[in-house]
Design a protein around this motif. Structure first.
Motif, PDB file in Angstrom:
ATOM      1  N   SER A  44      42.926  36.613  26.740  1.00 48.51           N
ATOM      2  CA  SER A  44      42.844  38.032  26.409  1.00 48.51           C
ATOM      3  C   SER A  44      43.676  38.358  25.177  1.00 48.51           C
ATOM      4  O   SER A  44      43.239  39.100  24.290  1.00 48.51           O
ATOM      5  N   ILE A  72      30.559  29.859  33.525  1.00 51.97           N
ATOM      6  CA  ILE A  72      31.863  30.203  34.104  1.00 51.97           C
ATOM      7  C   ILE A  72      32.471  31.268  33.198  1.00 51.97           C
ATOM      8  O   ILE A  72      33.110  30.964  32.205  1.00 51.97           O
ATOM      9  N   ARG A  73      32.287  32.511  33.519  1.00 57.87           N
ATOM     10  CA  ARG A  73      32.695  33.572  32.605  1.00 57.87           C
ATOM     11  C   ARG A  73      33.981  34.253  33.022  1.00 57.87           C
ATOM     12  O   ARG A  73      34.527  35.047  32.273  1.00 57.87           O
ATOM     13  N   SER A  74      34.486  33.932  34.190  1.00 54.77           N
ATOM     14  CA  SER A  74      35.804  34.406  34.588  1.00 54.77           C
ATOM     15  C   SER A  74      36.844  33.477  33.976  1.00 54.77           C
ATOM     16  O   SER A  74      36.836  32.264  34.225  1.00 54.77           O
ATOM     17  N   GLU A  75      37.756  34.011  33.172  1.00 52.26           N
ATOM     18  CA  GLU A  75      38.743  33.171  32.501  1.00 52.26           C
ATOM     19  C   GLU A  75      39.732  32.568  33.491  1.00 52.26           C
ATOM     20  O   GLU A  75      40.215  31.453  33.304  1.00 52.26           O
ATOM     21  N   ARG A  76      40.029  33.288  34.551  1.00 53.98           N
ATOM     22  CA  ARG A  76      40.917  32.745  35.585  1.00 53.98           C
ATOM     23  C   ARG A  76      40.262  31.535  36.258  1.00 53.98           C
ATOM     24  O   ARG A  76      40.900  30.495  36.446  1.00 53.98           O
ATOM     25  N   ARG A  77      38.977  31.690  36.597  1.00 53.99           N
ATOM     26  CA  ARG A  77      38.279  30.563  37.231  1.00 53.99           C
ATOM     27  C   ARG A  77      38.079  29.428  36.242  1.00 53.99           C
ATOM     28  O   ARG A  77      38.123  28.245  36.612  1.00 53.99           O
ATOM     29  N   ARG A 136      31.335  41.139  30.894  1.00 47.92           N
ATOM     30  CA  ARG A 136      32.671  41.264  31.473  1.00 47.92           C
ATOM     31  C   ARG A 136      33.596  42.037  30.540  1.00 47.92           C
ATOM     32  O   ARG A 136      34.530  42.695  30.994  1.00 47.92           O
ATOM     33  N   HIS A 149      45.385  32.011  31.981  1.00 49.04           N
ATOM     34  CA  HIS A 149      44.209  32.826  31.680  1.00 49.04           C
ATOM     35  C   HIS A 149      44.550  34.034  30.812  1.00 49.04           C
ATOM     36  O   HIS A 149      43.706  34.529  30.055  1.00 49.04           O
ATOM     37  N   ASP A 159      29.750  46.507  31.674  1.00 52.61           N
ATOM     38  CA  ASP A 159      30.703  46.549  32.785  1.00 52.61           C
ATOM     39  C   ASP A 159      31.149  47.995  32.980  1.00 52.61           C
ATOM     40  O   ASP A 159      32.285  48.373  32.677  1.00 52.61           O
ATOM     41  N   GLU A 187      30.993  38.305  23.448  1.00 48.41           N
ATOM     42  CA  GLU A 187      30.259  37.568  24.486  1.00 48.41           C
ATOM     43  C   GLU A 187      28.930  37.026  23.956  1.00 48.41           C
ATOM     44  O   GLU A 187      28.540  35.897  24.256  1.00 48.41           O
TER      45      GLU A 187
END
Length: 453
Positions: free
Chosen positions: A108, A73-78, A413, A104, A153, A423
């Motif tokens: 950052s 799960i690399r999306s911080e929002r998810r 990302r 989230h 990215d 990462e």
């Protein structure tokens, strides 16, 4: 008969224990046995003010990031949404049912601020590695090195030739561009402009190394111990062979300095078999190079190759199959090579001339300054322990396959070399934790519910 769910009065009180709802053999419960963040607050203390409103606990952020990298799960929002909903994630992050999950945007701010300034992610990686050492998973004898290309990215269509790349330093620049320009300013000597530069992530390397169309990428470099496949160090570099080879020296020296571990032999592929690298292993570090020699001197047309000539170390000369000497002036060329030449008179009437030097008057052999180290590597290549080492090298390749397929890190990302380093450190930390969970925690009948290691 068919049952029906009764909708009655909502109870006023619940007897709910989060501990009871996390399966005994869940991956996070096993990982939790080996993750100790007790020294994290002391490490970060100089980077926080002693007054003001308390911040989000940095240990909570690290635990959430580890959950994200363990489960891809690399999306911080998810990630925040998943921690909010998943009971096991809440338990691992030390959150109760009523506790709020951080926003989230907090990740950052901390990642680009305190965590990066204090090198916190490397601190956590090394704490996990210390636990691997304490548990006896590191043998300290054989190390393996390899690199894997990870897409950056950056849109491959949005690039310009390196000679045309320029930015207005007076305007507002993005973080990756600022870091790239600062690295150029700090370089001791000017370097040749790259073939192609991304305008969004200029530190990424334009490469077609894996085959197929070229793209922008970074390389994650792993140094592992071959006993249990524990990652001893990780380094992010642009996806270029020279950078990858140089990262090996950095990692071996860093592991020796911080953990007082130096291998007896180092395993790698042909990319690490250059004369300079082999000379560093043999002469400077006294490490056996279990590496194929990078050698373009051998001929494939049936003519006499360098292996057909005998080296006489005491006389500093080669002897041809007919016993004639080939000598050097002793002055190396620009690429640290000595040229050994035979006599024109010896070659003129030689019966092997048509197979040795048919198009020249005499034979020449190039010998690297580090040729003695190359000879050591060639001799090791015929030993049984070298054959075993070639099998052990697969362990690092398996880690890269796990990185891309299970942890889903096939594209970055974060941008910039520092983003790639963050990462790669988090992914290596997650892999070492999963390795300890797989090797040290017994698996019962509920093993099927855990994510594969």
């Amino acid at each position: 008969m068919m049952g029906r769910q009764e909708v009655g009065q909502v109870p006023l009180f619940y007897a709910f224990n989060l501990e009871d709802h996390v399966p005994a053999n869940h991956l996070l419960r096993r990982i939790d046995q080996f993750l100790d963040l007790g020294e994290l607050h002391r490490h970060l203390a100089p980077h926080y003010s002693h007054t003001g409103r308390p911040s989000v606990d940095p240990a909570l952020l690290i635990r959430m990031l580890i959950v994200g990298y363990c489960f891809g799960i690399r999306s911080e929002r998810r990630l925040c949404e998943e921690v909010h909903l998943n009971l096991a994630y809440r338990w691992f992050c030390r959150l109760g049912l009523e506790d709020a999950v951080p926003d989230h945007s907090t990740f950052s701010k901390n990642r680009h601020g305190r965590f990066r300034n204090s090198d916190t992610l490397r601190f956590v990686f090394e704490k996990v590695l210390e636990r691997c050492l304490a548990e006896g998973l590191v043998g300290g004898e054989g190390f393996a090195i390899d690199a894997s290309v990870i897409k950056a990215d950056a849109n491959r269509q949005r690039g310009v030739p390196g000679s045309d790349a320029s930015w207005d330093r007076e305007s507002s620049l993005t973080r990756p561009v600022r870091e790239y320009l600062e690295a150029l300013d700090a370089a001791e000597e000017a370097r040749k402009p790259p073939k192609n530069v991304s305008l969004t992530d200029p530190a990424a390397q334009w490469t077609a190394a894996p085959g197929g169309p070229a793209f922008y990428a970074y390389s994650t470099n792993y140094l592992i111990d071959t006993k249990a496949g524990v990652i001893l160090d990780v380094e992010a570099t642009p996806a270029h062979r020279t950078n990858e080879v140089n990262a090996t020296k950095v990692m071996v020296d860093r592991v020796e300095e911080r953990f007082e571990i130096k291998p007896t032999h180092l395993i790698g592929d042909t990319a690490y078999g250059t004369a300079e690298m082999l000379g560093w292993m043999v002469d400077e570090k006294a490490i056996e190079p279990h590496v194929p020699v990078w050698d373009k001197a051998e001929r494939k047309d049936g003519s006499l190759g360098r292996s057909d000539f005998r080296w006489e170390a005491e006389a500093d000369e080669y002897r041809c199959p007919q016993g004639k000497p080939l000598r050097s002036t002793g002055k190396p060329t620009a690429d640290d090579t000595l040229i050994y030449r035979s006599s024109v008179y010896d070659c003129a009437g030689c019966e092997l001339k048509s197979r040795c030097c048919p198009n020249t008057t005499h034979r020449k052999i190039a010998r690297q300054v580090n040729e003695s180290a190359r000879d050591v590597a060639r001799q090791l290549a015929s030993t049984p322990r070298y054959a075993r080492s070639r099998r052990h090298r697969k362990k690092v390749e398996m880690l890269f396959a796990h990185l891309k397929r299970i942890l889903r890190l096939d594209r970055l990302r974060l941008r910039g070399l520092k983003g790639a380093r963050d990462e790669f450190l988090l992914a290596a930390t997650a892999q070492n934790l999963r390795r300890m969970a797989a090797w040290l925690m017994p698996k019962g009948p509920e093993a099927g519910i855990a994510v594969p290691i």
